[in-house]
Each structure stands twice: as structure tokens, then as C-alpha cells.
Design a protein around this motif. Structure first.
Motif, short mmCIF file in Angstrom:
data_model
loop_
_atom_site.label_atom_id
_atom_site.label_comp_id
_atom_site.label_asym_id
_atom_site.label_seq_id
_atom_site.Cartn_x
_atom_site.Cartn_y
_atom_site.Cartn_z
N ARG A 91 0.81 -1.38 -0.08
CA ARG A 91 0.09 -0.03 0.07
C ARG A 91 1.04 1.28 -0.02
O ARG A 91 2.03 1.24 0.37
CB ARG A 91 -0.76 -0.02 1.23
CG ARG A 91 -1.86 -1.13 1.00
CD ARG A 91 -2.85 -1.03 2.32
NE ARG A 91 -4.07 -2.22 2.18
CZ ARG A 91 -5.07 -1.76 1.64
NH1 ARG A 91 -5.06 -0.50 1.24
NH2 ARG A 91 -6.17 -2.66 1.27
N HIS A 92 0.16 2.42 -0.37
CA HIS A 92 0.70 3.88 -0.16
C HIS A 92 1.24 3.86 1.17
O HIS A 92 0.40 3.61 2.21
CB HIS A 92 -0.14 4.79 -0.67
CG HIS A 92 -0.62 4.87 -2.11
ND1 HIS A 92 0.45 5.00 -3.03
CD2 HIS A 92 -1.74 4.41 -2.75
CE1 HIS A 92 -0.08 5.04 -4.56
NE2 HIS A 92 -1.59 4.84 -4.22
N GLY A 119 -1.59 -7.86 -4.53
CA GLY A 119 -1.11 -7.65 -3.38
C GLY A 119 0.25 -8.54 -3.17
O GLY A 119 1.09 -8.76 -4.20
N THR A 120 0.47 -9.02 -1.83
CA THR A 120 1.74 -9.91 -1.36
C THR A 120 1.71 -11.38 -1.71
O THR A 120 2.65 -11.88 -1.64
CB THR A 120 1.72 -9.66 0.10
OG1 THR A 120 0.69 -10.27 0.81
CG2 THR A 120 1.83 -8.11 0.30
N GLN A 139 -3.65 -8.42 -12.30
CA GLN A 139 -3.73 -8.40 -11.12
C GLN A 139 -2.48 -9.28 -10.37
O GLN A 139 -2.33 -9.24 -9.20
CB GLN A 139 -4.90 -9.02 -10.55
CG GLN A 139 -6.08 -7.87 -10.86
CD GLN A 139 -7.56 -8.64 -10.63
OE1 GLN A 139 -7.58 -9.88 -10.29
NE2 GLN A 139 -8.59 -8.00 -10.67
N GLU A 140 -1.60 -9.23 -11.21
CA GLU A 140 -0.05 -10.25 -10.77
C GLU A 140 0.57 -9.35 -9.79
O GLU A 140 0.99 -9.79 -8.94
CB GLU A 140 0.42 -10.76 -11.95
CG GLU A 140 1.61 -11.42 -11.66
CD GLU A 140 2.19 -12.11 -13.10
OE1 GLU A 140 3.48 -12.77 -12.83
OE2 GLU A 140 1.87 -11.87 -14.03
N ASN A 141 1.00 -8.33 -10.49
CA ASN A 141 2.31 -7.58 -9.68
C ASN A 141 1.61 -6.17 -8.55
O ASN A 141 0.41 -6.00 -8.69
CB ASN A 141 2.96 -6.53 -10.88
CG ASN A 141 3.52 -7.78 -11.58
OD1 ASN A 141 4.09 -8.62 -11.12
ND2 ASN A 141 3.66 -7.62 -12.77
N PRO A 142 2.41 -5.80 -7.79
CA PRO A 142 1.93 -4.95 -6.66
C PRO A 142 1.40 -3.79 -7.02
O PRO A 142 2.00 -3.31 -8.31
CB PRO A 142 3.15 -4.90 -5.89
CG PRO A 142 4.04 -6.15 -6.06
CD PRO A 142 3.70 -6.56 -7.44
N ASP A 143 0.46 -3.24 -6.90
CA ASP A 143 -0.29 -1.96 -7.36
C ASP A 143 -0.76 -1.37 -6.04
O ASP A 143 -2.02 -1.77 -5.84
CB ASP A 143 -1.11 -2.29 -8.40
CG ASP A 143 -2.13 -1.09 -8.97
OD1 ASP A 143 -1.23 -0.01 -8.41
OD2 ASP A 143 -2.93 -1.31 -9.53
N THR A 149 -6.58 -14.04 -3.30
CA THR A 149 -6.10 -13.91 -1.79
C THR A 149 -6.12 -12.12 -1.61
O THR A 149 -6.01 -11.54 -2.87
CB THR A 149 -4.73 -14.06 -1.67
OG1 THR A 149 -4.00 -13.78 -2.70
CG2 THR A 149 -4.65 -15.86 -1.51
N ASP A 150 -6.51 -11.69 -0.53
CA ASP A 150 -6.61 -10.19 -0.50
C ASP A 150 -4.93 -9.54 -0.39
O ASP A 150 -4.16 -10.49 -0.53
CB ASP A 150 -7.40 -10.01 0.93
CG ASP A 150 -6.70 -10.29 2.12
OD1 ASP A 150 -5.92 -11.04 2.16
OD2 ASP A 150 -7.23 -9.81 3.11
#
Length: 561
Positions: A94-95, A235-236, A259-263, A298-299
Motif C-alpha cells: 500500500r501507499h 497484493g503480497t 492483478q499479478e504485480n503489486p499495485d 487472496t486479499d
């Protein structure tokens, strides 16, 4: 201290950065200023969580520093050994997560407390494992779990590897309340690096976690070519979940590329909560393209997981958290039972607002089921106790809000091991010619149709909090004869605890036919939750009961202004 006095205190303080002061001065809406400063963020479910921004009621460098100083004071009171054991820190995507984790390290080092940090993002369950693996006195994960992008949070763990209970949380909160700005100790970055109190965690911890997770697999006579779609929702979970599934030998795991990489903005999902079927839009698109058997997500901090399975007629069935918990309970216990390795004192733990079908399944195989308040800090408090007493052997824990943990190496909900067990379970039944919808139907035929519904009424801001309080007070004081045309049998108020379960702001109503519902405010979000359950030999009748009870209770809730 009123909100205007808090504003002045921040503007006059040397520890508050000029960027934060500029942000304060830019707020020309008095109600907005009041909402940001009318209260301090307090420890809820094992920490603090809120919208990122300036203010005592927001997540920012100051609220993180204050929380960490409160934790540091709590540790210092326990002596040098506790300080030497130190704290392990993890963060999500997260930011401000990186910046907040750096603040944590700087405060701990300034207080002479060892800080163990990961070199990159990690799932929350790996933080729980790290506390136990490294033997630290505490742990912190910077995350807002499944909240929208504007949120961040700060969860605290204690030496058992589980989230802090009320005794430690209250102690930390008391320390925070004593603090003045000048009491917060914080080193500059350069001094922190050379302090000797900062330790980067080595890769052997990750390897150990993966080995422990993989050791919990049960069946290998499964269809390892099962076609699966997975989304980490930016996510992670991406690397840990894929690594474990690859090591298990699954060859057809398809990750949603968008939705694969962190955003940190979660651009393709908005509200990154897999409990909400809208989070599966991209997953369903891919699953339909490749004819997948199973979809799961997963979240963002990878402690929760939800799933969908393909129906025989071609579209996908969305499992709620209760159903997934029931399927995992059924699969795990039956698999252990077939091998004659269920512990004689085996136990499952669920929350008081989670359905009762898993209880009937477990008890049919001689496994004891315990109930706790919501939150895995409460669920994992029992295996922590049993580590000392040896009275029971913890097998599985879950709650309806898509949190599950299997085994005892992690003391929190774990989306990594849950993902592994979900895929293994689906692959096991596929080898036997069944999908998970058919397995769930088999369970219903054996134990009865258990149906459920969850409603969350979101009420934000000061007025929202006050209305939620009025709703709970209205139900607490009112004398109802029944709901949905079914006579009331018993009302249970947990405000002072009940039947060995500690106090909480929860009301549960048991109806004459075995149906029941619960009302409680969320501990981490601005909402009041309504959980409705029914049981009947006839599926349509069970569904009707849930609908009628839900409508009746909702009407009563909305009548409170």
C-alpha cells in the motif's frame, strides 16, 4: 482536548513535518478538519487502521510514530531481554507502507530495541511465522488488509505469533495516551542504519516457512493438472502462493496478468476484498477463456482467500466464507480420519458469528469445536493456551469472513496454506469425478441444509459511528417476540461475556426453529454487521427463512435514525 486544540498542537510541534503542516493549513472545510482531529485512532483488532492523511484520526507518520513509541514503552517495561529479542516488521504493497515501516524501525532503534525487517513485501501470515521463528517479543505488519486504496494500518503481534489481545492492546494504548510529542524518540535515517539495532531478515526464514507449509499437505493421489485461475489482487500473495503450488506439483496455475504485480491503487479491482464477488471480474474473464475448474483470490496482505468453482452446466459458483470453511473442515478431517491420524484430543476453533455446520461435521468424527469472539487474535489464543496445557491439539481454525488456518506453525489466518489446501482439495475431488459444488451438496444431504447471509451497513464519519451505537443500543434494550415470523427462543448479550467467551459488543438471537442471527459493529471498518443463519431438511425452506429473518432485522436496524 478538542479538535482545534489538537490542530494547534500539531502546528506548533517540531516533530510534525512541514508537509503535514501544509496539508493541515490547506483544509478549508471545518467539518473535514474536525473529522481528522476529533479523536485519536485507537487500537481495535490488534492495532490501528484508517485513511492515510494528516490528523489524529488518520494514518500518517505521527500516528505510526506514537503507536510505535507506545509499543516500545510496553516492551521496555519488560526489561533488557525483551528489548534484545526485539520486534519483527513486515509490510504490504500500500501507499506509505514502506515509509511507515521505516518510521517504526527508526523509533525502535531510538529506544534501543532490536528491529528485524524483511527486504521486501511479505504476506501477513509470514510475519506471524517470523515472530515464532526469530523468537521476538513482538511483531508489526503495516497493512490495511482488504480495505480500499486510501487506507493503511498497523497490526501488532505478541511473542506467540498471534495478534495482541486486549491486555497488551490496552497497555499499549495507555502508553500512547501518556505521550507528548517530545516523548517520541526517533532517529534520523543515517543514525538508524549505524545504530546496530536494525537487522535484515535472511532467506532461511522464507525457506523454513515454505517447508512447514508444504509439510501440511495431505493427499498426493490428486489431479495435479487441474486448471486453476489465481488472483493475488495486486497484493503480497503472488510469489508465495505460486511458489507453494509449484512445489506441490500443480502444473496449470494461471495468474490473472492484470492483478499479478503489486499495485497500491488496485486499479483493476477498486475494493480489493475477495469476499466481494466483484473482485473476481478479471478472474472470471480468464477462467471462461481457459475453461478453469477453480478460481481463487487472496486479499492484498494474503491472509484471506475466497474461491469459485465451475458448475457442471458451465458457469461458476461463488462460495461464501462459511461454505469454504465447511468444505475445508470436511476435507481435512475426512483425510486425517481415513489415515487414522486425527489426534485423540483434536480441536477446531471458530468465531461465534460463524455457522454451525462445521461443528456438526467435526463432532461426528470426535473432534471438539470451540467458539471465540471474532478475530484471529481470539481464535489463536486457544492454541497458544494449548501449547502450555497440552489439553487439546489444534487442527484448524476459521471464521466466516474468509479467514482460515490449518496447522500450528502460523498463529493467524493464512492465505498461503489455505490456498494450497483449497487447490489440493479441488484436485482430490476432481480425481474422484466430483466438483466442489457437488461435494457441498453431499454434505448438505448428510447434515441438513445450512444457509446464511451477511449484510454490512456502512455508516462513515462521526454521525455514522453515533448511529451504529444507537442501533446496538436499540436492539440491546428492546424486547422482541420473534423475527421473520419465527418465535424468539433466547437473546444472548456478550457485552459482559457469556459461557466462557469474553466481553464484546455482540448480540445473538436464537429462534425457536434453530435459526439464529447476530448483530455487531465491525472492529476495523465503519459498518454494522448482520449475520443470519438457518437450518432445514428442505433447501428452499432454509433459504426462505434466511430471507425473512434478514428483511425483518434490517427493517428494524434502518428504523433507528
Amino acid at each position: 482536548m478538542n479538535y482545534r486544540e489538537r490542530v494547534k498542537e500539531w502546528l506548533d510541534s517540531a516533530i510534525v513535518s512541514e508537509d503535514l503542516k501544509t496539508e493541515i493549513r490547506s483544509i478549508d472545510d471545518e467539518e473535514e478538519l474536525k473529522d481528522r482531529f476529533y479523536r485519536d485512532l485507537e487500537f481495535g483488532t490488534a492495532g490501528i487502521r484508517g485513511i492515510v492523511g494528516v490528523g489524529t484520526n488518520r494514518m500518517n507518520e505521527i500516528t505510526v510514530a506514537r503507536a510505535t513509541q507506545g509499543l516500545a514503552n510496553t516492551i521496555i517495561k519488560r526489561g533488557q531481554t525483551a528489548m534484545d529479542r526485539g520486534v519483527v516488521i513486515a509490510r504490504d504493497v500500500r501507499h506509505m507502507s514502506r515509509e511507515f515501516s521505516e518510521i517504526v524501525v527508526r523509533v525502535l532503534a531510538a529506544n534501543g530495541i532490536n528491529a528485524h525487517i524483511f527486504n521486501d513485501i511479505r504476506p501477513t501470515p509470514m510475519l506471524s511465522y517470523a515472530v515464532r521463528y526469530l523468537g521476538t517479543i513482538s511483531g508489526i505488519v503495516i497493512t490495511a488488509s482488504h480495505n480500499p486504496k486510501q487506507y493503511n494500518g498497523y497490526k501488532v503481534y505478541w511473542e506467540e505469533g498471534s495478534q495482541i489481545l486486549d491486555d497488551i492492546a490496552n497497555e499499549i494504548q495507555e502508553e500512547i495516551e501518556k505521550l507528548k510529542f517530545e516523548d517520541i524518540k526517533i532517529l534520523d535515517y543515517k543514525s538508524t542504519v549505524v545504530s546496530g539495532f536494525v537487522h535484515v531478515i535472511k532467506s532461511d526464514l522464507d525457506i523454513s516457512y515454505y517447508r512447514k507449509t508444504l509439510s501440511k499437505s495431505i493427499n498426493d493421489d490428486i489431479d495435479k493438472d487441474i486448471c486453476v485461475v489465481y488472483s493475488p489482487l495486486n497484493g503480497t500473495g503472488n510469489k508465495p502462493v505460486r511458489y507453494v503450488l509449484a512445489e506441490r506439483g500443480f502444473t496449470n496455475i494461471n495468474v490473472v496478468p492484470e492483478q499479478e504485480n503489486p499495485d497500491p491503487d488496485f486499479e483493476t479491482v477498486g475494493y480489493p476484498n475477495p469476499e466481494d464477488v466483484n473482485a473476481f471480474e478479471y478472474s472470471l474473464r480468464l477462467a471462461n477463456e481457459i475453461d478453469a475448474d477453480l478460481i481463487f483470490a487472496t486479499d492484498p496482505d494474503c491472509d484471506r482467500v475466497a474461491m469459485l468453482a465451475k458448475k457442471s452446466e458451465g458457469d461458476y459458483y461463488v462460495f461464501n466464507g462459511n461454505q469454504t470453511g465447511v468444505l475445508l473442515t470436511y476435507y481435512i478431517l475426512n483425510s486425517l480420519y481415513e489415515r487414522n491420524i486425527i489426534p485423540f484430543n483434536g480441536a477446531i476453533v471458530k468465531s461465534i458469528v460463524t455457522g454451525n455446520l462445521a461443528k456438526e461435521i467435526a463432532e461426528s468424527m470426535g473432534v471438539t469445536v470451540f467458539e471465540t469472539l471474532t478475530g484471529f487474535k481470539n481464535i489463536c489464543a486457544l492454541p497458544n493456551l494449548w501449547d502450555r496445557t497440552k489439553e487439546y491439539k489444534f487442527i484448524f481454525g476459521y471464521e466466516e469472513s474468509i479467514g482460515y488456518v490449518y496447522g500450528d506453525h502460523v498463529r493467524d489466518k493464512d492465505g498461503v496454506i489455505s490456498s494450497m489446501m483449497i487447490v489440493e482439495m479441488a484436485a482430490y475431488y476432481k480425481k474422484k469425478g466430483k466438483n466442489l459444488i457437488e461435494v457441498l451438496e453431499d454434505i448438505y444431504k448428510e447434515f441438513g441444509y445450512f444457509k446464511e447471509d451477511l449484510t454490512s451497513i456502512v455508516l462513515e464519519g462521526i454521525e455514522g459511528q453515533e448511529r451504529i451505537s444507537r442501533m446496538m443500543e436499540f436492539f440491546r434494550k428492546s424486547e422482541f417476540s420473534g423475527f421473520g415470523g419465527i418465535k424468539l427462543e433466547e437473546k444472548i448479550d456478550y457485552i459482559r461475556g457469556y459461557n466462557g467467551v469474553g466481553p464484546s459488543n455482540v448480540l445473538i438471537y436464537h429462534l425457536e426453529d434453530g435459526s439464529w442471527f447476530a448483530v455487531r459493529p465491525s472492529g476495523t471498518e465503519p459498518k454494522i454487521k448482520l449475520y443470519v443463519y438457518s437450518k432445514d431438511e428442505n433447501e428452499e425452506e432454509a433459504v426462505r427463512k434466511v430471507k425473512d429473518i434478514k428483511e425483518d432485522v434490517e427493517n428494524k436496524l434502518y428504523s433507528v435514525n
